[in-house]
Design an enzyme around this catalytic site. Structure first.
Site, PDB file in Angstrom:
ATOM      1  N   GLU A 189      -8.288  -7.520   1.475  1.00  0.00           N
ATOM      2  CA  GLU A 189      -7.113  -7.371   2.343  1.00  0.00           C
ATOM      3  C   GLU A 189      -6.275  -8.641   2.400  1.00  0.00           C
ATOM      4  O   GLU A 189      -6.815  -9.734   2.582  1.00  0.00           O
ATOM      5  CB  GLU A 189      -7.584  -7.010   3.756  1.00  0.00           C
ATOM      6  CG  GLU A 189      -6.736  -5.963   4.404  1.00  0.00           C
ATOM      7  CD  GLU A 189      -6.636  -4.706   3.550  1.00  0.00           C
ATOM      8  OE1 GLU A 189      -5.595  -4.532   2.895  1.00  0.00           O
ATOM      9  OE2 GLU A 189      -7.584  -3.920   3.524  1.00  0.00           O
ATOM     10  N   HIS A 190      -4.973  -8.485   2.238  1.00  0.00           N
ATOM     11  CA  HIS A 190      -4.009  -9.601   2.337  1.00  0.00           C
ATOM     12  C   HIS A 190      -4.276 -10.679   1.291  1.00  0.00           C
ATOM     13  O   HIS A 190      -4.086 -11.860   1.559  1.00  0.00           O
ATOM     14  CB  HIS A 190      -4.048 -10.229   3.744  1.00  0.00           C
ATOM     15  CG  HIS A 190      -3.358  -9.399   4.781  1.00  0.00           C
ATOM     16  ND1 HIS A 190      -1.993  -9.344   4.909  1.00  0.00           N
ATOM     17  CD2 HIS A 190      -3.851  -8.576   5.738  1.00  0.00           C
ATOM     18  CE1 HIS A 190      -1.672  -8.526   5.910  1.00  0.00           C
ATOM     19  NE2 HIS A 190      -2.775  -8.044   6.413  1.00  0.00           N
TER      20      HIS A 190
ATOM     21  N   GLY B 157      -1.104   2.378   7.183  1.00  0.00           N
ATOM     22  CA  GLY B 157      -1.805   1.470   6.260  1.00  0.00           C
ATOM     23  C   GLY B 157      -2.337   2.168   5.026  1.00  0.00           C
ATOM     24  O   GLY B 157      -3.191   1.649   4.320  1.00  0.00           O
TER      25      GLY B 157
ATOM     26  N   ASP C 101      -3.580  -9.840  -2.308  1.00  0.00           N
ATOM     27  CA  ASP C 101      -2.816  -9.564  -3.538  1.00  0.00           C
ATOM     28  C   ASP C 101      -1.619 -10.491  -3.651  1.00  0.00           C
ATOM     29  O   ASP C 101      -1.318 -11.013  -4.718  1.00  0.00           O
ATOM     30  CB  ASP C 101      -2.408  -8.084  -3.635  1.00  0.00           C
ATOM     31  CG  ASP C 101      -1.585  -7.569  -2.455  1.00  0.00           C
ATOM     32  OD1 ASP C 101      -1.592  -8.222  -1.387  1.00  0.00           O
ATOM     33  OD2 ASP C 101      -0.941  -6.509  -2.601  1.00  0.00           O
TER      34      ASP C 101
ATOM     35  N   SER D  48      -0.169   3.280   2.716  1.00  0.00           N
ATOM     36  CA  SER D  48       0.848   3.063   1.708  1.00  0.00           C
ATOM     37  C   SER D  48       1.838   4.194   1.513  1.00  0.00           C
ATOM     38  O   SER D  48       2.255   4.475   0.399  1.00  0.00           O
ATOM     39  CB  SER D  48       0.134   2.765   0.394  1.00  0.00           C
ATOM     40  OG  SER D  48       0.942   2.039  -0.433  1.00  0.00           O
ATOM     41  N   SER D  49       2.241   4.828   2.603  1.00  0.00           N
ATOM     42  CA  SER D  49       3.226   5.909   2.488  1.00  0.00           C
ATOM     43  C   SER D  49       4.562   5.381   1.981  1.00  0.00           C
ATOM     44  O   SER D  49       5.230   6.022   1.169  1.00  0.00           O
ATOM     45  CB  SER D  49       3.422   6.607   3.846  1.00  0.00           C
ATOM     46  OG  SER D  49       3.797   5.663   4.836  1.00  0.00           O
TER      47      SER D  49
ATOM     48  N   ASP E 235      -0.211  -1.840  -3.926  1.00  0.00           N
ATOM     49  CA  ASP E 235       0.069  -0.441  -3.594  1.00  0.00           C
ATOM     50  C   ASP E 235       0.743   0.290  -4.753  1.00  0.00           C
ATOM     51  O   ASP E 235       0.396   1.409  -5.106  1.00  0.00           O
ATOM     52  CB  ASP E 235       0.970  -0.356  -2.352  1.00  0.00           C
ATOM     53  CG  ASP E 235       0.367  -1.081  -1.155  1.00  0.00           C
ATOM     54  OD1 ASP E 235      -0.806  -1.486  -1.242  1.00  0.00           O
ATOM     55  OD2 ASP E 235       1.063  -1.249  -0.148  1.00  0.00           O
TER      56      ASP E 235
ATOM     57  N   ARG F  78      -2.796   5.248  -0.994  1.00  0.00           N
ATOM     58  CA  ARG F  78      -4.030   4.602  -1.435  1.00  0.00           C
ATOM     59  C   ARG F  78      -4.815   4.100  -0.236  1.00  0.00           C
ATOM     60  O   ARG F  78      -4.276   3.910   0.852  1.00  0.00           O
ATOM     61  CB  ARG F  78      -3.748   3.435  -2.391  1.00  0.00           C
ATOM     62  CG  ARG F  78      -2.926   2.307  -1.783  1.00  0.00           C
ATOM     63  CD  ARG F  78      -3.749   1.135  -1.306  1.00  0.00           C
ATOM     64  NE  ARG F  78      -2.946   0.212  -0.523  1.00  0.00           N
ATOM     65  CZ  ARG F  78      -2.883   0.234   0.796  1.00  0.00           C
ATOM     66  NH1 ARG F  78      -3.509   1.147   1.484  1.00  0.00           N
ATOM     67  NH2 ARG F  78      -2.149  -0.665   1.456  1.00  0.00           N
TER      68      ARG F  78
ATOM     69  N   ASN G 195       4.613  -0.846  11.173  1.00  0.00           N
ATOM     70  CA  ASN G 195       5.570  -0.791  10.070  1.00  0.00           C
ATOM     71  C   ASN G 195       5.830  -2.210   9.586  1.00  0.00           C
ATOM     72  O   ASN G 195       6.424  -3.019  10.280  1.00  0.00           O
ATOM     73  CB  ASN G 195       6.870  -0.135  10.546  1.00  0.00           C
ATOM     74  CG  ASN G 195       7.867   0.031   9.418  1.00  0.00           C
ATOM     75  OD1 ASN G 195       7.938  -0.797   8.513  1.00  0.00           O
ATOM     76  ND2 ASN G 195       8.630   1.102   9.463  1.00  0.00           N
TER      77      ASN G 195
END
Length: 458
Positions: free
Chosen positions: A49-50, A143, A52, A145-146, A190, A43, A233
Site C-alpha cells: 500500500e502507498h 478503494g 507504487d 479503483s472505480s 491501478d 482491483r 475520494n
C-alpha cells in the site's frame, strides 16, 4: 510478457443480461444501438500500500466488478456521456476541446482523462465524436479503483474508435499518466492491473519498466473484501498528495544524508537503487538520517540548503504548498518495510509451505499496522472492521486502496468462509442504529479476474 493488445471478443449480446440491458438503455437514450462495448475491471491490492508511487512493486488482482461502456462513434465532433446511475448527470462537450477542471471531482472528468491521454499520445487535434453510456458496479470511493477503471475504459474506448493499436503495457502507462490530469499523483498500479490482469492469478507489478509476473495464490484460502462504508475520494482530499510529497521529501533528505545528487531524486526506491543496498539496510539508513518528530518547511530547507521559495515552487505540488508539518521518518519506514513485505508475500506464494495461509496473513496484519501507525491512512471504521474480520476467522486483514475509508481485504481459510461472512455481516453491517447505508454495504469473496476487453456484437 508479450506486448499484446487488449483482447477483442465477439459475443451474443442477448446472452449477457448486463450487456443486453446496457444496449436497451443506450437505444432509449440515443435512439441508436452501440457499435461496441468496453470493460475494465476494478482491483483489490492484496499487499503493497502507498508504495507504487515510490517506485516499488505491488501485488494486486483484478476483481469481477468493473466499468462497462457502450459506444457509438458519431460523425459530429460532440462527445456525449451518460451514466446508468442517475446520481451521475449527463455531460456533453466538443471532442476537440477537452478541458479537465481539477478543482471539481466530477465523474465525467475521469472519462476525459483517458480520452485526452490517448489523444495526446497520438498527437491528434481532431477527435471523432461519440455517444457513450457508462455502467459501473464497483462501489465508488471504496478503494477498489472505480475511478482508474473508468480512466482505463475511456482510454480503450478512444483507442478502439480511432482504430489504432497499443499494447496493454503502453495503454497502462498512458492511462496512469493521464489520470494525473485530475490532480491525483498516483503511481500506476491501478491502471496496470486493469489492463494486465489475467483470470486466476494475482500479479506482482513492477515499475520502470512496467512488467507483471503471475503470483499463484493459495488454493485453500479466499480473499474477502468488506466495505467500511466510509467514502474516500483521492481527488477531493489532500491526504493522498501530502503523502506523495512526504515520500518525495524523505527521499531527498536521505539522498542528501548519503551525499548523493539529491535534487533530481523523486522516489524512495531511487535512493535504495543508487546506494545498492537491501530494503532492510534502507530501514537502518532511515533510522540514522531522519528523526521521528515532524519536520517543518524551514527545517527541510535547512537540511537541503534551499530557500522556502525553492521548496514551494520546485519541490512541492501546488496543493501541498501550505502544509506546515511533514512526517518523513514514519513515511519512509512504512514504504521500505511494506516493499519488503510484498517480496516476502510473493516468495511464500512460490514456496507454498504448509502454514502458507498463516504466514501470508501475518504479513497482511503487519501491513495494516504500518498503514495505521506509520502512514496514518487508516480510520476508526477500517480498524474496527479489520478487528472484526480477524475475530471471525481471517488469518490476516488489512485496509486496501488509499485508505481513510474504503475497503478491507482479508485472507480466510476456504472452510471458514460461510461462517465468516455471516458473522462479519452481523457484527459490522447490522448495527442497531441503522447507520450504514444499505447500498454501500458490501462483503464478498473474490477471485482474480481478467483484464480490460472490447466486446463486439456477433
Amino acid at each position: 510478457m508479450a506486448a499484446e493488445s487488449p483482447a477483442m471478443r465477439r459475443v451474443q449480446v442477448a446472452e449477457h443480461p448486463r450487456l443486453l440491458k446496457l444496449k436497451e438503455m443506450f437505444n432509449s437514450k440515443f435512439g441508436s444501438i452501440p457499435k461496441f462495448y468496453v470493460r475494465a475491471p476494478g482491483r483489490v491490492n492484496i499487499i503493497g500500500e502507498h508504495i507504487d508511487y515510490c517506485g516499488y512493486s505491488v501485488l494486486p488482482m483484478a476483481i469481477e466488478q468493473d466499468v462497462l461502456i457502450a459506444v457509438e462513434p458519431v460523425k459530429t465532433y460532440t462527445l456525449q456521456l451518460a451514466n446508468t446511475n442517475p446520481l451521475y448527470p449527463d455531460f456533453s462537450t466538443s471532442a476537440n476541446n477537452i478541458q479537465i477542471d481539477k478543482t471539481k471531482a466530477l465523474w465525467h472528468n475521469y472519462f476525459l482523462c483517458g480520452l485526452k491521454g490517448i489523444q495526446e499520445h497520438f498527437g491528434l487535434s481532431n477527435l471523432t465524436g461519440m455517444n457513450c453510456l457508462i455502467d459501473g458496479n464497483i462501489p465508488p470511493s471504496s478503494g477498489l479503483s472505480s475511478s482508474s477503471a473508468l480512466v482505463c475504459c475511456a482510454g480503450l474506448v478512444t483507442l478502439t474508435v480511432l482504430g489504432r493499436n497499443l499494447s496493454k503495457v503502453e495503454l497502462a502507462e498512458i492511462c496512469a499518466k493521464s489520470e494525473r490530469y485530475i490532480g491525483t499523483e498516483g503511481g500506476g498500479m491501478d491502471q496496470s492491473i486493469s489492463f494486465l490482469a489475467e483470470e486466476g492469478t494475482a500479479k506482482l507489478i513492477e515499475f520502470s519498466p512496467l512488467r507483471a509476473t503471475d503470483v499463484k495464490l493459495p488454493s485453500g484460502a479466499v480473499f474477502v473484501i468488506a466495505n467500511s462504508c466510509v467514502e474516500m475520494n483521492k481527488a477531493a482530499t489532500s491526504h493522498f498528495n501530502i503523502r506523495v510529497m512526504e515520500c518525495r521529501l524523505a527521499a531527498k533528505l536521505l539522498a542528501k544524508y548519503k551525499n548523493l545528487q539529491w535534487d533530481n531524486v523523486l522516489r524512495l526506491e531511487e535512493v535504495q537503487a543508487k546506494l545498492g543496498i537491501s530494503l532492510e539496510e534502507m530501514l537502518l539508513v532511515t533510522e540514522d538520517a531522519l528523526h521521528p518528530e515532524p519536520y517543518n518547511p524551514e527545517e527541510i530547507c535547512r537540511c537541503l540548503g534551499i530557500s522556502l521559495e525553492e521548496l514551494r515552487t520546485q519541490i512541492l505540488s501546488p496543493n501541498t504548498q501550505d502544509v506546515l508539518i511533514f512526517k518523513l521518518y514514519q513515511r519512509a519506514k512504512h514504504v521500505y518495510s511494506e516493499a519488503a513485505r510484498v517480496l516476502q508475500f510473493k516468495k511464500i506464494c512460490e514456496e507454498a509451505p504448509e502454514n502458507m495461509v498463516q504466514l501470508l496473513g501475518e504479513l497482511m496484519n503487519q501491513s495494516h499496522m504500518s498503514c495505521q501507525d506509520m502512514y496514518e491512512c487508516s480510520c476508526p471504521e477500517l480498524d474496527q472492521l479489520v478487528d472484526i474480520c480477524r475475530k471471525f476467522g481471517a488469518q490476516g486483514s488489512r485496509l486496501t486502496g488509499a485508505g481513510w475509508g474504503g475497503c478491507t481485504v482479508s485472507i480466510v481459510p476456504a472452510d471458514k468462509l460461510p461462517g465468516f461472512l455471516a458473522n462479519v455481516h452481523k457484527a459490522y453491517y447490522q448495527r442497531s442504529d441503522g447507520s450504514l447505508a444499505p447500498e454501500k454495504q458490501s462483503l464478498f469473496a473474490t477471485k482474480p479476474g481478467g483484464g480490460a476487453l472490447v466486446f463486439l456484437e456477433a
